[in-house]
Scaffold this active site. Structure first.
Site, PDB file in Angstrom:
ATOM      1  N   TYR A   1     -41.451 -12.775 -68.872  1.00 16.79           N
ATOM      2  CA  TYR A   1     -40.131 -12.156 -69.110  1.00 16.79           C
ATOM      3  C   TYR A   1     -40.253 -10.628 -69.213  1.00 16.79           C
ATOM      4  O   TYR A   1     -41.154 -10.110 -69.866  1.00 16.79           O
ATOM      5  CB  TYR A   1     -39.487 -12.722 -70.381  1.00 16.79           C
TER       6      TYR A   1
ATOM      7  N   SER B   1     -29.562 -20.857 -69.658  1.00 21.08           N
ATOM      8  CA  SER B   1     -28.299 -20.333 -69.097  1.00 21.08           C
ATOM      9  C   SER B   1     -27.110 -21.242 -69.411  1.00 21.08           C
ATOM     10  O   SER B   1     -26.389 -21.680 -68.501  1.00 21.08           O
ATOM     11  CB  SER B   1     -28.421 -20.081 -67.588  1.00 21.08           C
ATOM     12  N   PRO B   2     -26.862 -21.520 -70.699  1.00 24.28           N
ATOM     13  CA  PRO B   2     -25.754 -22.419 -71.059  1.00 24.28           C
ATOM     14  C   PRO B   2     -24.387 -21.834 -70.710  1.00 24.28           C
ATOM     15  O   PRO B   2     -23.410 -22.578 -70.607  1.00 24.28           O
ATOM     16  CB  PRO B   2     -25.919 -22.575 -72.578  1.00 24.28           C
ATOM     17  N   LEU B   3     -24.335 -20.496 -70.513  1.00 21.71           N
ATOM     18  CA  LEU B   3     -23.079 -19.855 -70.095  1.00 21.71           C
ATOM     19  C   LEU B   3     -23.191 -19.427 -68.623  1.00 21.71           C
ATOM     20  O   LEU B   3     -22.531 -18.479 -68.193  1.00 21.71           O
ATOM     21  CB  LEU B   3     -22.780 -18.634 -70.976  1.00 21.71           C
TER      22      LEU B   3
ATOM     23  N   GLY C   1     -25.462 -17.819 -67.230  1.00 17.70           N
ATOM     24  CA  GLY C   1     -25.941 -16.440 -67.127  1.00 17.70           C
ATOM     25  C   GLY C   1     -24.839 -15.409 -67.273  1.00 17.70           C
ATOM     26  O   GLY C   1     -25.028 -14.251 -66.926  1.00 17.70           O
ATOM     27  N   GLY C   2     -23.679 -15.805 -67.777  1.00 18.28           N
ATOM     28  CA  GLY C   2     -22.567 -14.864 -67.975  1.00 18.28           C
ATOM     29  C   GLY C   2     -21.612 -14.848 -66.791  1.00 18.28           C
ATOM     30  O   GLY C   2     -20.508 -14.310 -66.880  1.00 18.28           O
TER      31      GLY C   2
HETATM   32  N1  LIG Z   1     -36.928 -22.084 -68.162  1.00 16.44           N
HETATM   33  C1  LIG Z   1     -36.346 -21.323 -67.273  1.00 16.44           C
HETATM   34  O1  LIG Z   1     -36.599 -21.391 -66.059  1.00 16.44           O
HETATM   35  C2  LIG Z   1     -35.319 -20.330 -67.765  1.00 16.44           C
HETATM   36  C3  LIG Z   1     -34.506 -19.620 -66.843  1.00 16.44           C
HETATM   37  C4  LIG Z   1     -33.565 -18.728 -67.328  1.00 16.44           C
HETATM   38  C5  LIG Z   1     -33.420 -18.552 -68.707  1.00 16.44           C
HETATM   39  N2  LIG Z   1     -34.225 -19.248 -69.591  1.00 16.44           N
HETATM   40  C6  LIG Z   1     -34.087 -19.097 -71.062  1.00 16.44           C
HETATM   41  O2  LIG Z   1     -32.724 -19.298 -71.394  1.00 16.44           O
HETATM   42  C7  LIG Z   1     -32.247 -18.183 -72.143  1.00 16.44           C
HETATM   43  C8  LIG Z   1     -30.769 -18.020 -71.936  1.00 16.44           C
HETATM   44  O3  LIG Z   1     -30.489 -17.777 -70.556  1.00 16.44           O
HETATM   45  P1  LIG Z   1     -29.345 -16.756 -70.163  1.00 16.44           P
HETATM   46  O4  LIG Z   1     -29.630 -15.417 -70.733  1.00 16.44           O
HETATM   47  O5  LIG Z   1     -29.098 -16.862 -68.713  1.00 16.44           O
HETATM   48  O6  LIG Z   1     -28.126 -17.424 -71.013  1.00 16.44           O
HETATM   49  P2  LIG Z   1     -26.560 -17.324 -70.905  1.00 16.44           P
HETATM   50  O7  LIG Z   1     -26.073 -17.424 -72.312  1.00 16.44           O
HETATM   51  O8  LIG Z   1     -26.044 -18.298 -69.920  1.00 16.44           O
HETATM   52  O9  LIG Z   1     -26.257 -15.871 -70.341  1.00 16.44           O
HETATM   53  C9  LIG Z   1     -26.443 -14.740 -71.126  1.00 16.44           C
HETATM   54  C10 LIG Z   1     -25.798 -13.574 -70.419  1.00 16.44           C
HETATM   55  O10 LIG Z   1     -24.378 -13.781 -70.463  1.00 16.44           O
HETATM   56  C11 LIG Z   1     -23.771 -12.619 -70.991  1.00 16.44           C
HETATM   57  N3  LIG Z   1     -22.575 -13.021 -71.735  1.00 16.44           N
HETATM   58  C12 LIG Z   1     -22.526 -13.840 -72.814  1.00 16.44           C
HETATM   59  N4  LIG Z   1     -21.258 -13.972 -73.256  1.00 16.44           N
HETATM   60  C13 LIG Z   1     -20.496 -13.220 -72.437  1.00 16.44           C
HETATM   61  C14 LIG Z   1     -19.097 -12.956 -72.373  1.00 16.44           C
HETATM   62  N5  LIG Z   1     -18.259 -13.484 -73.260  1.00 16.44           N
HETATM   63  N6  LIG Z   1     -18.660 -12.144 -71.381  1.00 16.44           N
HETATM   64  C15 LIG Z   1     -19.518 -11.606 -70.480  1.00 16.44           C
HETATM   65  N7  LIG Z   1     -20.867 -11.822 -70.504  1.00 16.44           N
HETATM   66  C16 LIG Z   1     -21.335 -12.619 -71.466  1.00 16.44           C
HETATM   67  C17 LIG Z   1     -24.801 -11.999 -71.896  1.00 16.44           C
HETATM   68  O11 LIG Z   1     -24.534 -10.611 -72.059  1.00 16.44           O
HETATM   69  P3  LIG Z   1     -24.586  -9.925 -73.530  1.00 16.44           P
HETATM   70  O12 LIG Z   1     -26.039  -9.724 -73.838  1.00 16.44           O
HETATM   71  O13 LIG Z   1     -23.843  -8.670 -73.292  1.00 16.44           O
HETATM   72  O14 LIG Z   1     -23.917 -10.847 -74.492  1.00 16.44           O
HETATM   73  C18 LIG Z   1     -26.076 -12.258 -71.116  1.00 16.44           C
HETATM   74  O15 LIG Z   1     -26.284 -11.264 -70.138  1.00 16.44           O
HETATM   75  C19 LIG Z   1     -33.135 -17.026 -71.683  1.00 16.44           C
HETATM   76  O16 LIG Z   1     -33.187 -15.960 -72.614  1.00 16.44           O
HETATM   77  C20 LIG Z   1     -34.465 -17.712 -71.568  1.00 16.44           C
HETATM   78  O17 LIG Z   1     -35.050 -17.818 -72.856  1.00 16.44           O
HETATM   79  C21 LIG Z   1     -35.159 -20.122 -69.124  1.00 16.44           C
END
Ligand SMILES: NC(=O)c1ccc[n+]([C@@H]2O[C@H](COP(=O)([O-])OP(=O)(O)OC[C@H]3O[C@@H](n4cnc5c(N)ncnc54)[C@H](OP(=O)(O)O)[C@@H]3O)[C@@H](O)[C@H]2O)c1
Length: 296
Positions: free
Chosen positions: A53, A206-208, A210-211
Protein backbone atom coordinates in the site's frame (compact mmCIF):
# COMPACT_ATOMS: atom_id res chain seq x y z
CA UNK A 1 -19.16 -2.50 18.93
CA UNK A 2 -20.09 -6.07 18.02
CA UNK A 3 -17.11 -8.37 17.64
CA UNK A 4 -16.72 -11.27 15.24
CA UNK A 5 -14.97 -14.34 16.58
CA UNK A 6 -12.65 -15.68 13.87
CA UNK A 7 -11.00 -18.33 16.05
CA UNK A 8 -10.96 -19.22 19.76
CA UNK A 9 -8.26 -16.62 20.35
CA UNK A 10 -8.91 -13.99 17.65
CA UNK A 11 -11.84 -11.61 17.30
CA UNK A 12 -12.21 -8.56 15.05
CA UNK A 13 -14.36 -5.46 15.42
CA UNK A 14 -17.34 -5.68 13.05
CA UNK A 15 -15.99 -2.62 11.23
CA UNK A 16 -12.34 -2.54 10.25
CA UNK A 17 -10.32 0.48 9.15
CA UNK A 18 -8.17 0.16 6.03
CA UNK A 19 -4.90 1.91 5.17
CA UNK A 20 -4.74 1.51 1.41
CA UNK A 21 -5.13 5.24 0.81
CA UNK A 22 -3.17 6.47 3.85
CA UNK A 23 -0.24 7.89 1.86
CA UNK A 24 -2.62 9.93 -0.33
CA UNK A 25 -4.03 11.72 2.70
CA UNK A 26 -0.69 13.39 3.46
CA UNK A 27 -1.50 13.29 7.18
CA UNK A 28 1.12 14.15 9.78
CA UNK A 29 2.03 11.39 12.24
CA UNK A 30 -0.07 13.21 14.86
CA UNK A 31 -3.10 13.37 12.58
CA UNK A 32 -2.74 9.69 11.66
CA UNK A 33 -2.60 8.79 15.34
CA UNK A 34 -5.65 10.98 15.96
CA UNK A 35 -7.62 9.09 13.28
CA UNK A 36 -6.54 5.71 14.68
CA UNK A 37 -7.62 6.77 18.18
CA UNK A 38 -10.91 8.14 16.86
CA UNK A 39 -11.68 4.76 15.29
CA UNK A 40 -10.61 2.90 18.43
CA UNK A 41 -12.77 5.15 20.65
CA UNK A 42 -15.72 3.95 18.56
CA UNK A 43 -14.81 0.30 19.01
CA UNK A 44 -12.94 -0.22 15.71
CA UNK A 45 -9.86 -2.11 16.84
CA UNK A 46 -8.94 -3.97 13.64
CA UNK A 47 -6.72 -2.28 11.03
CA UNK A 48 -6.09 -3.59 7.53
CA UNK A 49 -2.79 -3.17 5.68
CA UNK A 50 -0.74 -4.64 2.86
CA UNK A 51 3.00 -4.54 2.24
CA UNK A 52 2.46 -2.72 -1.08
CA UNK A 53 0.00 0.00 0.00
CA UNK A 54 1.19 3.48 -0.94
CA UNK A 55 4.09 1.96 -2.92
CA UNK A 56 5.33 0.18 0.22
CA UNK A 57 4.92 3.28 2.45
CA UNK A 58 1.58 2.96 4.29
CA UNK A 59 2.62 0.40 6.88
CA UNK A 60 5.45 2.70 7.94
CA UNK A 61 3.16 5.74 8.17
CA UNK A 62 0.87 3.74 10.44
CA UNK A 63 3.80 2.29 12.42
CA UNK A 64 5.21 5.78 13.01
CA UNK A 65 1.85 6.85 14.46
CA UNK A 66 1.68 3.72 16.62
CA UNK A 67 5.18 4.44 17.86
CA UNK A 68 3.83 7.65 19.44
CA UNK A 69 1.58 5.52 21.65
CA UNK A 70 2.89 1.93 21.69
CA UNK A 71 0.35 0.76 24.30
CA UNK A 72 -2.34 0.93 21.56
CA UNK A 73 -0.77 -2.10 19.87
CA UNK A 74 -2.14 -4.39 22.57
CA UNK A 75 -5.68 -3.07 22.13
CA UNK A 76 -5.79 -3.57 18.35
CA UNK A 77 -5.55 -6.32 15.75
CA UNK A 78 -3.25 -5.81 12.77
CA UNK A 79 -3.93 -7.46 9.42
CA UNK A 80 -1.45 -7.30 6.58
CA UNK A 81 -0.98 -8.95 3.20
CA UNK A 82 1.80 -10.12 0.94
CA UNK A 83 2.25 -11.84 -2.40
CA UNK A 84 2.06 -8.95 -4.88
CA UNK A 85 5.35 -7.47 -6.06
CA UNK A 86 5.04 -4.00 -7.58
CA UNK A 87 6.92 -3.24 -10.80
CA UNK A 88 10.43 -1.83 -10.58
CA UNK A 89 13.10 -0.92 -13.13
CA UNK A 90 14.42 -4.46 -12.88
CA UNK A 91 11.19 -6.48 -12.91
CA UNK A 92 7.57 -6.25 -14.06
CA UNK A 93 4.69 -6.57 -11.61
CA UNK A 94 4.25 -10.16 -10.51
CA UNK A 95 3.07 -12.39 -7.67
CA UNK A 96 5.38 -14.24 -5.31
CA UNK A 97 4.00 -16.72 -2.79
CA UNK A 98 7.24 -18.62 -2.22
CA UNK A 99 8.41 -19.29 1.33
CA UNK A 100 11.43 -16.91 1.24
CA UNK A 101 9.30 -14.08 -0.15
CA UNK A 102 6.46 -14.52 2.35
CA UNK A 103 8.85 -14.66 5.31
CA UNK A 104 10.89 -11.66 4.14
CA UNK A 105 7.70 -9.69 3.51
CA UNK A 106 6.36 -10.39 7.01
CA UNK A 107 9.68 -9.44 8.60
CA UNK A 108 9.58 -6.12 6.75
CA UNK A 109 5.93 -5.55 7.76
CA UNK A 110 6.88 -6.14 11.42
CA UNK A 111 9.59 -3.48 11.15
CA UNK A 112 7.28 -1.07 9.33
CA UNK A 113 4.39 -1.47 11.74
CA UNK A 114 6.72 -1.37 14.79
CA UNK A 115 5.33 -4.57 16.21
CA UNK A 116 6.63 -8.06 16.89
CA UNK A 117 3.55 -9.94 15.70
CA UNK A 118 0.86 -9.74 13.01
CA UNK A 119 -2.59 -10.97 14.04
CA UNK A 120 -3.61 -12.05 10.55
CA UNK A 121 -1.59 -12.45 7.35
CA UNK A 122 -3.42 -12.70 4.02
CA UNK A 123 -2.17 -13.81 0.62
CA UNK A 124 -3.24 -10.72 -1.32
CA UNK A 125 -4.31 -12.35 -4.57
CA UNK A 126 -4.46 -15.89 -5.96
CA UNK A 127 -1.13 -16.70 -7.59
CA UNK A 128 -1.28 -18.84 -10.76
CA UNK A 129 2.32 -19.92 -10.02
CA UNK A 130 1.64 -20.87 -6.38
CA UNK A 131 3.13 -24.00 -4.88
CA UNK A 132 0.55 -24.48 -2.12
CA UNK A 133 2.81 -26.85 -0.18
CA UNK A 134 5.52 -24.18 0.00
CA UNK A 135 3.08 -21.40 0.90
CA UNK A 136 1.60 -23.54 3.68
CA UNK A 137 5.12 -24.31 4.90
CA UNK A 138 5.86 -20.59 5.17
CA UNK A 139 2.72 -20.20 7.29
CA UNK A 140 3.84 -22.99 9.64
CA UNK A 141 7.24 -21.34 10.06
CA UNK A 142 5.71 -17.93 10.79
CA UNK A 143 3.29 -19.41 13.30
CA UNK A 144 6.02 -21.38 15.07
CA UNK A 145 8.18 -18.29 15.44
CA UNK A 146 5.23 -16.27 16.78
CA UNK A 147 5.51 -13.67 14.01
CA UNK A 148 1.99 -14.32 12.69
CA UNK A 149 -0.94 -15.65 14.71
CA UNK A 150 -3.41 -16.59 11.94
CA UNK A 151 -3.62 -16.82 8.15
CA UNK A 152 -6.15 -16.14 5.43
CA UNK A 153 -6.47 -15.08 1.83
CA UNK A 154 -7.87 -12.27 -0.26
CA UNK A 155 -9.68 -12.38 -3.61
CA UNK A 156 -9.58 -16.20 -3.69
CA UNK A 157 -12.33 -18.07 -5.51
CA UNK A 158 -13.73 -21.32 -4.13
CA UNK A 159 -11.25 -23.63 -5.93
CA UNK A 160 -8.24 -21.48 -5.02
CA UNK A 161 -9.25 -21.48 -1.34
CA UNK A 162 -9.72 -25.25 -1.31
CA UNK A 163 -6.41 -25.90 -3.04
CA UNK A 164 -4.39 -23.88 -0.51
CA UNK A 165 -6.30 -25.11 2.51
CA UNK A 166 -5.83 -28.75 1.47
CA UNK A 167 -2.08 -28.27 2.06
CA UNK A 168 -2.46 -26.64 5.47
CA UNK A 169 -2.37 -28.14 8.95
CA UNK A 170 -4.59 -25.36 10.37
CA UNK A 171 -7.58 -23.59 8.78
CA UNK A 172 -7.59 -20.34 6.84
CA UNK A 173 -9.63 -17.90 8.93
CA UNK A 174 -11.01 -15.40 6.38
CA UNK A 175 -11.23 -14.36 2.75
CA UNK A 176 -11.04 -10.60 2.09
CA UNK A 177 -13.32 -9.89 -0.87
CA UNK A 178 -14.68 -7.04 -2.91
CA UNK A 179 -18.24 -6.86 -1.59
CA UNK A 180 -20.62 -3.96 -2.03
CA UNK A 181 -24.07 -3.23 -3.35
CA UNK A 182 -22.33 -1.99 -6.50
CA UNK A 183 -20.03 -5.02 -7.01
CA UNK A 184 -22.07 -8.21 -6.76
CA UNK A 185 -19.72 -10.76 -8.36
CA UNK A 186 -18.75 -12.48 -5.10
CA UNK A 187 -22.40 -12.69 -4.04
CA UNK A 188 -23.25 -14.42 -7.29
CA UNK A 189 -20.39 -16.77 -8.16
CA UNK A 190 -20.20 -18.96 -5.06
CA UNK A 191 -17.31 -17.15 -3.35
CA UNK A 192 -19.44 -15.85 -0.50
CA UNK A 193 -21.25 -19.19 -0.31
CA UNK A 194 -17.94 -20.89 0.43
CA UNK A 195 -17.41 -18.52 3.39
CA UNK A 196 -20.84 -19.51 4.68
CA UNK A 197 -20.12 -23.20 4.12
CA UNK A 198 -16.83 -22.87 6.03
CA UNK A 199 -18.44 -20.67 8.75
CA UNK A 200 -15.84 -17.98 8.20
CA UNK A 201 -16.66 -14.27 8.27
CA UNK A 202 -15.40 -12.44 5.15
CA UNK A 203 -13.78 -9.00 5.20
CA UNK A 204 -15.33 -6.62 2.62
CA UNK A 205 -13.01 -4.32 0.68
CA UNK A 206 -14.30 -1.17 -1.05
CA UNK A 207 -17.70 -1.44 0.68
CA UNK A 208 -18.61 1.95 -0.85
CA UNK A 209 -17.23 0.90 -4.25
CA UNK A 210 -14.18 3.06 -3.63
CA UNK A 211 -16.35 6.20 -3.40
CA UNK A 212 -17.47 5.95 -7.03
CA UNK A 213 -21.05 5.33 -5.95
CA UNK A 214 -21.36 8.92 -4.71
CA UNK A 215 -20.48 10.63 -7.96
CA UNK A 216 -20.55 7.91 -10.65
CA UNK A 217 -22.38 9.00 -13.79
CA UNK A 218 -23.00 5.52 -15.17
CA UNK A 219 -26.58 4.25 -15.22
CA UNK A 220 -25.99 1.74 -12.47
CA UNK A 221 -24.52 4.28 -10.04
CA UNK A 222 -27.35 6.74 -10.72
CA UNK A 223 -30.02 4.06 -10.28
CA UNK A 224 -28.44 2.69 -7.12
CA UNK A 225 -28.03 6.14 -5.56
CA UNK A 226 -31.72 6.79 -6.08
CA UNK A 227 -32.72 3.48 -4.41
CA UNK A 228 -30.27 4.02 -1.56
CA UNK A 229 -31.80 7.44 -0.94
CA UNK A 230 -35.32 6.01 -0.92
CA UNK A 231 -34.45 3.14 1.42
CA UNK A 232 -32.36 5.49 3.57
CA UNK A 233 -35.38 7.74 3.99
CA UNK A 234 -37.49 4.75 5.07
CA UNK A 235 -35.01 3.52 7.69
CA UNK A 236 -33.96 6.91 9.08
CA UNK A 237 -30.45 7.06 7.59
CA UNK A 238 -28.82 10.47 7.26
CA UNK A 239 -26.68 9.53 4.25
CA UNK A 240 -26.37 6.82 1.64
CA UNK A 241 -23.06 5.46 2.94
CA UNK A 242 -24.96 4.36 6.07
CA UNK A 243 -27.38 2.43 3.84
CA UNK A 244 -24.54 0.78 1.89
CA UNK A 245 -22.96 -0.42 5.13
CA UNK A 246 -26.32 -1.50 6.59
CA UNK A 247 -26.94 -3.57 3.44
CA UNK A 248 -23.70 -5.50 3.95
CA UNK A 249 -24.19 -5.88 7.71
CA UNK A 250 -27.72 -7.27 7.16
CA UNK A 251 -26.38 -10.18 5.08
CA UNK A 252 -26.21 -13.41 7.13
CA UNK A 253 -22.55 -14.08 6.23
CA UNK A 254 -21.26 -11.80 9.04
CA UNK A 255 -19.48 -9.52 6.58
CA UNK A 256 -16.87 -7.21 8.15
CA UNK A 257 -16.70 -4.00 6.03
CA UNK A 258 -13.33 -2.24 5.78
CA UNK A 259 -13.77 1.53 5.98
CA UNK A 260 -11.44 3.31 3.57
CA UNK A 261 -12.18 6.88 4.58
CA UNK A 262 -9.75 9.49 5.88
CA UNK A 263 -12.54 11.40 7.61
CA UNK A 264 -13.80 11.02 11.16
CA UNK A 265 -17.41 11.85 10.29
CA UNK A 266 -17.44 9.08 7.67
CA UNK A 267 -16.10 6.59 10.22
CA UNK A 268 -18.94 7.72 12.50
CA UNK A 269 -21.46 7.15 9.70
CA UNK A 270 -20.24 3.57 9.37
CA UNK A 271 -20.64 2.97 13.09
CA UNK A 272 -24.12 4.52 13.02
CA UNK A 273 -25.21 2.05 10.36
CA UNK A 274 -25.09 -0.69 13.00
CA UNK A 275 -28.27 0.81 14.45
CA UNK A 276 -30.11 0.71 11.12
CA UNK A 277 -32.07 -2.30 10.06
CA UNK A 278 -33.16 -3.12 6.53
CA UNK A 279 -36.13 -5.40 6.07
CA UNK A 280 -36.17 -8.20 3.50
CA UNK A 281 -37.86 -6.08 0.84
CA UNK A 282 -35.44 -3.18 1.28
CA UNK A 283 -32.45 -5.52 1.00
CA UNK A 284 -33.81 -6.92 -2.27
CA UNK A 285 -34.72 -3.47 -3.59
CA UNK A 286 -31.03 -2.49 -3.33
CA UNK A 287 -29.85 -5.78 -4.86
CA UNK A 288 -32.22 -5.46 -7.80
CA UNK A 289 -31.39 -1.82 -8.32
CA UNK A 290 -27.74 -2.80 -8.67
CA UNK A 291 -28.59 -5.72 -11.00
CA UNK A 292 -30.79 -3.47 -13.12
CA UNK A 293 -33.54 -6.07 -13.25
CA UNK A 294 -35.67 -8.21 -11.01
CA UNK A 295 -34.44 -11.54 -9.64
CA UNK A 296 -35.62 -14.35 -11.95
N1 LIG B 1 -7.70 -7.07 -0.62
C1 LIG B 1 -7.74 -6.25 -1.64
O1 LIG B 1 -7.46 -6.60 -2.79
C2 LIG B 1 -8.16 -4.83 -1.37
C3 LIG B 1 -8.42 -3.94 -2.45
C4 LIG B 1 -8.82 -2.64 -2.18
C5 LIG B 1 -8.97 -2.23 -0.85
N2 LIG B 1 -8.70 -3.10 0.19
C6 LIG B 1 -8.87 -2.70 1.61
O2 LIG B 1 -10.17 -2.16 1.76
C7 LIG B 1 -10.07 -0.86 2.35
C8 LIG B 1 -11.24 -0.02 1.92
O3 LIG B 1 -11.24 0.14 0.50
P1 LIG B 1 -11.67 1.53 -0.13
O4 LIG B 1 -10.80 2.61 0.37
O5 LIG B 1 -11.82 1.36 -1.59
O6 LIG B 1 -13.13 1.67 0.59
P2 LIG B 1 -14.41 2.52 0.25
O7 LIG B 1 -15.00 2.87 1.58
O8 LIG B 1 -15.27 1.80 -0.72
O9 LIG B 1 -13.89 3.84 -0.46
C9 LIG B 1 -13.22 4.82 0.25
C10 LIG B 1 -13.12 6.05 -0.63
O10 LIG B 1 -14.45 6.57 -0.77
C11 LIG B 1 -14.43 7.95 -0.42
N3 LIG B 1 -15.72 8.29 0.17
C12 LIG B 1 -16.26 7.76 1.29
N4 LIG B 1 -17.46 8.34 1.56
C13 LIG B 1 -17.66 9.25 0.59
C14 LIG B 1 -18.72 10.16 0.30
N5 LIG B 1 -19.78 10.24 1.10
N6 LIG B 1 -18.60 10.93 -0.80
C15 LIG B 1 -17.52 10.85 -1.61
N7 LIG B 1 -16.47 10.00 -1.38
C16 LIG B 1 -16.55 9.22 -0.30
C17 LIG B 1 -13.30 8.09 0.57
O11 LIG B 1 -12.84 9.44 0.58
P3 LIG B 1 -12.57 10.21 1.99
O12 LIG B 1 -11.25 9.70 2.48
O13 LIG B 1 -12.55 11.62 1.55
O14 LIG B 1 -13.69 9.88 2.91
C18 LIG B 1 -12.28 7.13 0.00
O15 LIG B 1 -11.51 7.75 -1.02
C19 LIG B 1 -8.69 -0.37 1.93
O16 LIG B 1 -8.18 0.65 2.77
C20 LIG B 1 -7.88 -1.63 2.06
O17 LIG B 1 -7.54 -1.83 3.42
C21 LIG B 1 -8.31 -4.38 -0.07
Amino acid sequence: MERIQLTDDLSFSRFIHGSWRLADWQYSTKKTLDLIEHAMDRGITTFDHADIYGGYTCETLFGDALNEKPSLRYQMELVTKCGIVLPSEQRPKHYNTTKPHIIASVEQSLRNLRTDYIDLLLIHRPDPFMDPHETADAFVRLKETGKVRHFGVSNFKDHQWRMLESHMTFPLVTNQLELSAYHLENFEDGTLNLCQEKRIAPMAWSPLAGGSIFNGTDEKAIRLRQTLQEVGHEIGADRIDEVLYAWLIRHPAQIMPIIGSSKKERIDAAVKSLDLSLNHDQWFAILQSSMGHSVP
